[in-house]
Design a protein around this motif. Sequence first.
Motif, PDB file in Angstrom:
ATOM      1  N   SER A 323     -13.800  24.661   8.137  1.00 55.72           N
ATOM      2  CA  SER A 323     -15.105  24.530   7.495  1.00 55.72           C
ATOM      3  C   SER A 323     -15.546  23.069   7.512  1.00 55.72           C
ATOM      4  CB  SER A 323     -15.050  25.066   6.062  1.00 55.72           C
ATOM      5  OG  SER A 323     -14.105  24.358   5.299  1.00 55.72           O
ATOM      6  N   SER A 326     -13.184  20.782   5.511  1.00 54.42           N
ATOM      7  CA  SER A 326     -11.738  20.969   5.670  1.00 54.42           C
ATOM      8  C   SER A 326     -11.096  19.701   6.214  1.00 54.42           C
ATOM      9  CB  SER A 326     -11.447  22.100   6.665  1.00 54.42           C
ATOM     10  OG  SER A 326     -11.863  23.345   6.166  1.00 54.42           O
ATOM     11  N   PRO A 382      -9.919  23.167  -3.692  1.00 51.46           N
ATOM     12  CA  PRO A 382      -9.939  24.639  -3.708  1.00 51.46           C
ATOM     13  C   PRO A 382     -10.431  25.246  -2.398  1.00 51.46           C
ATOM     14  CG  PRO A 382     -10.847  23.760  -5.750  1.00 51.46           C
ATOM     15  CD  PRO A 382     -10.678  22.600  -4.827  1.00 51.46           C
ATOM     16  N   GLU A 383     -11.450  24.614  -1.783  1.00 47.89           N
ATOM     17  CA  GLU A 383     -11.973  25.155  -0.524  1.00 47.89           C
ATOM     18  C   GLU A 383     -10.898  25.143   0.566  1.00 47.89           C
ATOM     19  OE1 GLU A 383     -15.449  23.076  -2.621  1.00 47.89           O
ATOM     20  OE2 GLU A 383     -13.300  22.728  -2.292  1.00 47.89           O
ATOM     21  N   GLU A 386      -8.600  28.087   0.079  1.00 52.16           N
ATOM     22  CA  GLU A 386      -9.208  29.318   0.586  1.00 52.16           C
ATOM     23  C   GLU A 386      -9.108  29.376   2.102  1.00 52.16           C
ATOM     24  OE1 GLU A 386     -10.165  31.905  -1.307  1.00 52.16           O
ATOM     25  OE2 GLU A 386      -9.241  30.618  -2.838  1.00 52.16           O
ATOM     26  N   ASP A 387      -9.293  28.225   2.752  1.00 56.90           N
ATOM     27  CA  ASP A 387      -9.124  28.168   4.208  1.00 56.90           C
ATOM     28  C   ASP A 387      -7.679  28.474   4.594  1.00 56.90           C
ATOM     29  OD1 ASP A 387     -11.749  27.562   4.727  1.00 56.90           O
ATOM     30  OD2 ASP A 387     -11.441  25.397   4.866  1.00 56.90           O
ATOM     31  N   LYS A 389      -5.466  30.314   2.994  1.00 55.51           N
ATOM     32  CA  LYS A 389      -5.218  31.749   2.845  1.00 55.51           C
ATOM     33  C   LYS A 389      -5.842  32.520   4.008  1.00 55.51           C
ATOM     34  CE  LYS A 389      -5.060  31.601  -2.224  1.00 55.51           C
ATOM     35  NZ  LYS A 389      -5.762  31.991  -3.488  1.00 55.51           N
ATOM     36  N   ARG A 390      -7.045  32.132   4.374  1.00 57.13           N
ATOM     37  CA  ARG A 390      -7.724  32.795   5.484  1.00 57.13           C
ATOM     38  C   ARG A 390      -6.961  32.560   6.793  1.00 57.13           C
ATOM     39  NH1 ARG A 390     -13.985  31.702   5.990  1.00 57.13           N
ATOM     40  NH2 ARG A 390     -13.233  29.633   5.425  1.00 57.13           N
ATOM     41  N   GLU A 403      -1.661  27.719  -3.508  1.00 58.66           N
ATOM     42  CA  GLU A 403      -2.263  27.536  -4.829  1.00 58.66           C
ATOM     43  C   GLU A 403      -3.025  26.218  -4.864  1.00 58.66           C
ATOM     44  OE1 GLU A 403      -1.002  27.068  -9.542  1.00 58.66           O
ATOM     45  OE2 GLU A 403       0.266  28.255  -8.181  1.00 58.66           O
TER      46      GLU A 403
END
Length: 497
Positions: A323, A326, A382-383, A386-387, A389-390, A403
């Motif tokens: 992103s 990132s 946090p972003e 999320e990346d 995990k994706r 986490e």
Amino acid sequence: MNPAKSGGRPARVSSAPAKEHDGPFAKNEQVTLDVIGLTHDGEGVGRADGFTLFVQGALPGEQVNARVMKMKKQYGYARLEKLLTESPDRLNPPCDIYKECGGCQLQHFDYEAQLAWKRQHVIDNLTRIGKLTVRENEGDRLGSADFGVQAERQGIVVHPTIGMDDPWRYRNKAAVPIGAAGEGGELVAGFYARGTHRIIDMDDCLIQHEHNDEVLRVVKRVAKELRIQPYDEQTGQGVLRHVMARTGVVTGEIMVVLVTNGKRLPRQPEWIEALRAGLPGLKSIVQNVNTRDTNVIFGDETRTLWGSDVIYDELDGIRFAISARSFYQVNPAQTVALYGKAVEYAALTGNENVIDAYCGIGTISLFLARKAGHVYGVEIVPEAIEDAKRNAALNGIDNATFEAGPAEVVIPRWRKEGAKADVIVVDPPRKGCDPALLETILQMEPERVVYVSCNPSTLARDLRVLEDGGYRTVEVTPVDMFPWTVHVESVAVLVLD
């Protein structure tokens, strides 16, 4: 006879005004210097009559004539006027704006010599700041059975710097400031001149991927055609502050990020149409809003104007979604070398629990997960989590847990909850590891610690803390992530004594 070499008074080429300082030279005085080394910023370290003057552009082994520009009690700064003796490692920089631009510092220095200097730079920090013992010869890699005993007896092995076969066009990301120049305030874009915020207009950068250069050229052209006002640091007025280009080197996908001084992007539909027409590989157009009086590139608000929120790239067969904000290493080829070395040093057998502190979007975590029992990653953004995990899901990796939060807070909590780690991997920012994290590592007592560093001085500092807590540094491998600059990454492995 040369007075500087014979121990006599350095050559004075011109008269100078009376000194207003405690150093031996006056401003604008010309002196002959013997250059004995490079600073961490890439400046030549010149010596004359026992006094040190730092000279941009001078190389070790050279004798130069320099003009004193600034004096302090213990050292000063001088400008290179003439080469008297030239180093065999000196190159003619291929970049037309190299002498002005602050993006590179070492294009005048032979690449193999750069690699040797970077290794020595790491060694100097380990010994000077960390008070660590380094083996005189790097030797072969110690076997795992020798870890600890051999290291204690012989010192740390510092291997040769891992370099690139082709050290050009390696950067997959460019973040370039926008400004105005000249009486007419014409829009310019490029890197800052050394030590200033004066933008050197640029259309072509030899360390950038060609797609990034094309993005910069197209954005400048479109901004001028649409009469978009460039940002003025002095007044805080204007619209366009920065442009960031990201390129997926394997996929060819391109992301353009326009950083604006306000939420409104004038003539937004025309922007989208022109960028899509001018950039065939374009997959994403993003706007970031930054209205603060700051040198930080990004503001807090980011929105996608067209296309996808992410672009994709691959590292060693692992696919990553990237992103706008990132953290993703800018040199893909060397990233594989860096993370491959980290995995090697982790010495995984398939059963270990591994903690990856400062995990970003999960790059190292996913490299480790292919050989570990389970990997636990933590990252403050946090972003990025999320990346991560994706990215794990994207690659079908189900033995990685992520986490969000500060590593120095989350990992101590994990420890209190009973978590154990066989290996801890850290990849901190330039400031190094938080003391609370280092203390937690010592309390958790993993068998190995793998430290990935972008700053030799904080690496040395943190290794000293870990060594005082019972660990032994066995090996360090420098990796040249940023050819033609002074920066060097390193991977170190420590074992519990």
